[in-house]
Write a protein that holds these residues in place. Structure first.
Motif, mmCIF file in Angstrom:
data_model
loop_
_atom_site.group_PDB
_atom_site.id
_atom_site.type_symbol
_atom_site.label_atom_id
_atom_site.label_comp_id
_atom_site.label_asym_id
_atom_site.label_seq_id
_atom_site.Cartn_x
_atom_site.Cartn_y
_atom_site.Cartn_z
ATOM 1 N N UNK A 24 19.838 24.432 27.930
ATOM 2 C CA UNK A 24 19.706 24.847 26.523
ATOM 3 C C UNK A 24 18.568 24.625 25.865
ATOM 4 N N UNK A 25 17.943 23.446 26.076
ATOM 5 C CA UNK A 25 16.433 23.082 25.457
ATOM 6 C C UNK A 25 15.491 23.884 25.963
ATOM 7 N N UNK A 26 15.329 24.510 27.264
ATOM 8 C CA UNK A 26 14.426 25.261 27.847
ATOM 9 C C UNK A 26 14.484 26.446 27.002
ATOM 10 N N UNK A 27 15.796 27.150 26.741
ATOM 11 C CA UNK A 27 16.077 28.352 26.015
ATOM 12 C C UNK A 27 15.519 28.415 24.855
ATOM 13 N N UNK A 28 15.656 27.302 24.084
ATOM 14 C CA UNK A 28 15.153 27.290 22.829
ATOM 15 C C UNK A 28 13.541 26.934 22.610
ATOM 16 N N UNK A 29 12.994 26.366 23.637
ATOM 17 C CA UNK A 29 11.589 26.151 23.743
ATOM 18 C C UNK A 29 10.711 27.624 24.154
#
Length: 71
Positions: A41-46
């Motif tokens: 999820x956080x990789x996708x946001x970044x």
């Protein structure tokens, strides 16, 4: 590879990453828990922020007289 071909490749990769990021939200929607889904999820946001910045810069650099909507 030409500059135009390289740009098309990056745009295609950005579009593919956007689709993958949408699918990365499904574990959250389905209530799946785990550190893998959190990291994804956080990789996708970044990645989406990075794509937004790249596309905003491309939009700012485009020639002013090349507006296809003004016929």
């Amino acid at each position: 590879m030409s500059k135009s071909g390289e740009r098309r490749l990056w745009v295609a990769l950005e579009d593919l990453f956007i689709l993958l990021s949408i699918f990365a939200l499904w574990p959250v929607i389905l209530g799946w828990e785990g550190w893998v889904w959190e990291v994804l999820k956080y990789l996708a946001v970044a990645g989406l922020v990075w794509i937004f910045v790249r596309r905003a810069r491309r939009y700012q650099r485009r020639p002013k007289g090349n507006d296809s909507g003004s016929n």
